[in-house]
Write a protein that holds these residues in place. Structure first.
Motif, short mmCIF file in Angstrom:
data_model
loop_
_atom_site.label_atom_id
_atom_site.label_comp_id
_atom_site.label_asym_id
_atom_site.label_seq_id
_atom_site.Cartn_x
_atom_site.Cartn_y
_atom_site.Cartn_z
N LYS A 196 34.86 50.64 41.14
CA LYS A 196 35.00 49.61 40.10
C LYS A 196 34.31 50.06 38.82
CE LYS A 196 35.38 46.14 43.68
NZ LYS A 196 35.48 47.22 44.70
N THR A 244 43.01 45.92 39.87
CA THR A 244 42.28 45.82 41.13
C THR A 244 43.03 46.52 42.27
OG1 THR A 244 43.28 43.70 41.75
CG2 THR A 244 41.31 43.62 40.35
N GLU A 267 39.74 39.89 46.12
CA GLU A 267 39.29 40.81 45.07
C GLU A 267 38.02 40.32 44.36
OE1 GLU A 267 40.81 43.35 45.80
OE2 GLU A 267 42.42 43.75 44.36
N TRP A 313 35.66 42.30 42.14
CA TRP A 313 36.14 42.76 40.84
C TRP A 313 35.81 41.79 39.71
CZ3 TRP A 313 38.55 47.31 39.40
CH2 TRP A 313 38.94 48.16 40.44
N LEU A 328 37.88 37.98 35.18
CA LEU A 328 38.98 38.67 35.84
C LEU A 328 40.28 38.03 35.35
CD1 LEU A 328 39.71 40.85 38.00
CD2 LEU A 328 39.89 38.95 39.64
#
Length: 363
Positions: free
Chosen positions: A25, A36, A130, A133, A142
Motif C-alpha cells: 500500500k 486496491t 479493503e 486501504w 478511499l
C-alpha cells in the motif's frame, strides 16, 4: 425505488474470491491513480437477468471491440468515499443519495435497473474487505467508483441486452494539486449541458467532452472552466463542481445562492448537504436561483461578493479566487472565506465521525 419488473441482484448471493497476492500500500498519490486489491463485478443479460455479485481480485476487463459503451458511450458512473474516523470506524457519507442518482442515470441510459440498497450492501462488503486501504488521515479517504457499462456487441444504437456493473476503489487525497483558491475561465462559446439533455446524470460523455475547454482554460491562466448557459450567460458549474455564491444580492440581502436543478445541473450530494446545513443556521437567505455573469460582474465591481466556492465528492469544498470573463479579470474574496471554511469543517466533522449524524453510514 427499484423497478421490480427487473429482479435485482442480491447482496446475500455475493461470491468472494480473495487475491492470493496483496499489493504494497503506497502513500496517497495523485487522485485516482492507485487501486486496491479487489473489485466488485455484477453481470446482466436480458435473457438471464442479474448474475450473482462477485468480489474478485482487481484486474482488467474484457470487452468486445463493438461494445456500445465504447462505440456509443452507453455508460455511467458514481463517486463516493469511505472515511476513517478518529475512532478508527469507517464511514460512508449519505451513500443512498449516490445509489439513487446512479439508478436515475441508469434509466436515462436505458441500462437495467437494480435495487439500490442491495448495491450499497455489496459496496459496504467490498470496503470492509479493503479496509486497510482507507488512509489513517483526516485529509484523505478511499474513493469509491461504481461504474455501469453496456457490453452489447453491436455498432447499432439500441437498448443494451448485456451490461456490467462494477466498483473499483482508490485511496484519494486532494483532488487539485494545490489547496489554494482555484481560478475559472468563463466563455459562453462552450456549453457543458443543455435542457432536455443529460447534464443532471453522471455519464462519462458529460466529462470527456469538457476536456478541450479545460485545456483552453489553462491557456488563459486558469485551472478550471466556469460553464455558462443561455444568452444571458447563466452560471452553471465549475469544472466538475457545483457552484455557490455568498454575496449581498441585488435587493441588499445577504444570500448563499446556487443554480437550481433544472436538468442542466448535476444534483450533487455535497451540494444538497450544504443547502441543508446552511439553512439550519438561519443566518442568511439560502436559495436555488439563476445567477448571470452580468450579475456577478456587477456584484464584484460593487464589492458585494463575500466568497464563492465549488463543491463535490472528489474536490470537497474548494474556494474560488478568480474568474476570467470576456476580458474582465474578476477577483473573488477568499482570504477570509468564513462560510466556505465553516461548511468544510461541518461536513468533514460528520464524515470523519467527530460530529454524530445520520448522514454517516457505518461500514
Amino acid at each position: 425505488m427499484a423497478d421490480t419488473s427487473i429482479p435485482s441482484f442480491k447482496a446475500a448471493d455475493l461470491v468472494i474470491q480473495l487475491s492470493s497476492s496483496l499489493k504494497t500500500k503506497p502513500d496517497v498519490g495523485e487522485f485516482g491513480s492507485v487501486f486496491t486489491d479487489h473489485m466488485l463485478t455484477i453481470e446482466w443479460t436480458a435473457t438471464e437477468g442479474w448474475k450473482a455479485p462477485f468480489i474478485r481480485p482487481f484486474g482488467n476487463l474484457t470487452l468486445h471491440p463493438a461494445s456500445t459503451s465504447l462505440q456509443n458511450a452507453i455508460q455511467l458512473f458514481e463517486g463516493l468515499k469511505a472515511y476513517r474516523g478518529d475512532d478508527n470506524q469507517l464511514r460512508l457519507f449519505r451513500p443512498m443519495l449516490n445509489m439513487n442518482r446512479m439508478a436515475n442515470s441508469a434509466r436515462r441510459t436505458c441500462l437495467p435497473t437494480f435495487d439500490q440498497s442491495e448495491l450499497l450492501e455489496c459496496i459496504r462488503k467490498l470496503v470492509e474487505i479493503e479496509q486497510d486501504w482507507v488512509p489513517h488521515s483526516d485529509v484523505a479517504s478511499l474513493y469509491i467508483r461504481p461504474t455501469f457499462v453496456s457490453t452489447e456487441q453491436s455498432l447499432g444504437i439500441k437498448k443494451p441486452t448485456r451490461a456490467l456493473l462494477y466498483v473499483i476503489l482508490s485511496p484519494a487525497g486532494f483532488y487539485f494539486k494545490t489547496t489554494d483558491a482555484v481560478s475559472l475561465w468563463a466563455d459562453p462559446k462552450y456549453t457543458r449541458a443543455w435542457k432536455g439533455g443529460t447534464g443532471d446524470c453522471k455519464m462519462g460523455g458529460n466529462y470527456g467532452c469538457s476536456l478541450y475547454a479545460q485545456y483552453e482554460a489553462v491557456d488563459y491562466g486558469c485551472q478550471q472552466v466556469l460553464w455558462l448557459y443561455g444568452d444571458d450567460h447563466q452560471v452553471t458549474e465549475a469544472g466538475t463542481m457545483n457552484v455557490f455564491l455568498h454575496w449581498i444580492n441585488e435587493n441588499g440581502d445577504e444570500e448563499l445562492a446556487t443554480p437550481p436543478l433544472d436538468g442542466i445541473i448535476l444534483p450533487g450530494v455535497t451540494r444538497r448537504s450544504i443547502l441543508e446545513l446552511s439553512r439550519k443556521w438561519g443566518e442568511f437567505a439560502v436559495t436555488e436561483r439563476y445567477i448571470t455573469m452580468d450579475q456577478l460582474c456587477c456584484a464584484v465591481k460593487q464589492q458585494r461578493v463575500k466568497e464563492m466556492f465549488g463543491c463535490g465528492t472528489a474536490c470537497m469544498v474548494c474556494p474560488i479566487g478568480r474568474v476570467v470573463y470576456q476580458g474582465q479579470d474578476l477577483h473573488i474574496p477568499h482570504q477570509d472565506a468564513k462560510v466556505t471554511t465553516r461548511i468544510a469543517k461541518e461536513l468533514t466533522d460528520i464524515q470523519y465521525g467527530r460530529t454524530p449524524s445520520d448522514w454517516a453510514f457505518l461500514v
